[in-house]
Design a protein around this motif. Sequence first.
Motif, PDB file in Angstrom:
ATOM      1  N   ILE A 337     -10.816  -5.744  11.477  1.00 39.59           N
ATOM      2  CA  ILE A 337     -10.075  -5.511  10.239  1.00 39.59           C
ATOM      3  C   ILE A 337      -8.985  -4.456  10.366  1.00 39.59           C
ATOM      4  O   ILE A 337      -7.936  -4.544   9.716  1.00 39.59           O
ATOM      5  N   ASP A 338      -9.190  -3.461  11.221  1.00 38.27           N
ATOM      6  CA  ASP A 338      -8.209  -2.364  11.321  1.00 38.27           C
ATOM      7  C   ASP A 338      -6.896  -2.818  11.953  1.00 38.27           C
ATOM      8  O   ASP A 338      -5.901  -2.064  11.904  1.00 38.27           O
ATOM      9  N   ASP A 342      -2.715  -2.820   5.392  1.00 38.59           N
ATOM     10  CA  ASP A 342      -3.679  -2.430   4.361  1.00 38.59           C
ATOM     11  C   ASP A 342      -3.937  -3.528   3.339  1.00 38.59           C
ATOM     12  O   ASP A 342      -5.092  -3.772   2.939  1.00 38.59           O
ATOM     13  N   LYS A 345      -6.220  -6.142   4.635  1.00 34.73           N
ATOM     14  CA  LYS A 345      -7.610  -5.699   4.783  1.00 34.73           C
ATOM     15  C   LYS A 345      -8.411  -6.037   3.524  1.00 34.73           C
ATOM     16  O   LYS A 345      -9.574  -6.441   3.604  1.00 34.73           O
ATOM     17  N   ARG A 349     -11.613  -8.559   3.719  1.00 32.91           N
ATOM     18  CA  ARG A 349     -12.938  -8.103   3.287  1.00 32.91           C
ATOM     19  C   ARG A 349     -13.460  -8.977   2.146  1.00 32.91           C
ATOM     20  O   ARG A 349     -14.643  -9.329   2.103  1.00 32.91           O
TER      21      ARG A 349
END
Length: 466
Positions: A337-338, A342, A345, A349
């Motif tokens: 995910i990193d 942003d 993400k 998720r």
Amino acid sequence: MAAATNVVDDRVPSLPKDVRPPITTYSPTMWADTFTSFSFDDKVQEKYGEAINGLKEEARSMLLAEGSNADKLILIDTIERLGVGYHFEQEIEDQLHEIFKFQSEDENQHDHDLFTTALEFRLLRQHRYSVSCDVFNKFKGEDNKFEETLSSDAKGLLSLYEAANVRIHGEDVLEDAVAFTTHQLKRMVQQLEPVLQCQVKRALEQPLHRGVPRVEARHYISCYEMDESKNEILLELAKLDFNYLQNLYRSELHDLSRWWKKLDLISKLPYVRDRLVESYFWGMAFHFEPQYSYVRMAIGKILAMLTVMDDTYDNYATLEEADLFTEILERWDINEIDRLPDYMKIIYRFILNLYEDYEVEATKQGKLFAVPYAKKTLKQVAKAYNQHMQWFMGGQIPTYEEYIVNTVVTSCIYVILLAIIPGINSASKETIDWLMTEPKGLIASTRICRYADDVGSDEVRTSKSI
């Protein structure tokens, strides 16, 4: 056939891979807090249920009573169009089976009028009996056209019109029937008595067979209520049942809206359409019966997710970001995910959490076998969205064949069907294996859906440019 190749069109400028597309701003949801503030009253629902059960027994007695086949057909049609046929599936099936047997042996079918012939044909075909459209040839003259004497039989014409809308490819007599009945019904509609006029207007706007059952039931209740010969028991049953189910849907939307509000994706991803209620409506259209709550909720959630994905690819992501998101979704690993920006993400998720919940429910229902298929179909949709983005932001025009192959995936039918598997008792691994063979009927429906969507989008764009 020559291999399909992409064509670079100089008229379609390609964008650098780090540039965002022009962002469309969508109107906010029209529903606001309508459903989050809904309070479900168990006692009211219980009273509805008790009244419904009593009326069901009276209606069941009507179905089992002696009578002519014509009267039975009218009763079955009325019950189904009022939206309460699901309470009497076995009784209706038994009656239609007997009618079908009688029809096969009846030597006096030529005595049946247009209304009865068309009604019997439509009901039997809608219940998957093999019936021939040749029964309508008797209403044609020597010139192979429908007899003009039928032009004043509004009830018969409406019945034929609805029957013609369950036609299959190659049934020329029913193709002719659509044109004939449409013309005649439009010609006479303003002169009809109120009940029949109500039914004809609705049929011309939306043929019964092509409608959403709950929506069509609501329309029919309004028409039937005006009928002086209406059956008060059936009408009361239909109204109570409609209100009972409506309360159930509002309760489901309450839970769904609270889930959506807690996620708060619209404030975090302002480029995304907020269309949760409309997504749920698809689920209600899919399966309106009370026992399919999971199906409706699952479709509402999965379509909300697909809307987030679609708008991200179409309306916000750069080519570079889209490639990266597609790659990481393929890996299906939270540890990746990193690598995402942003805002992606949040989406990643959201998707993984949604499918974790799906796996829990599938396990509960003994359908864990569906999980890998469900993930696979979503990955395919992401690739197809990305391909579409590469074509049109990259300045390429796909061949028609390439476009069609991609649209089967972007129709999202496989993602939706896999999403509801835990809520369908009869669904098995064999069911999924069959779906994966790409049955012709399913593929045809995805193309029709895609074409209709593309035509609708084009009409919206055209109307805005005028």
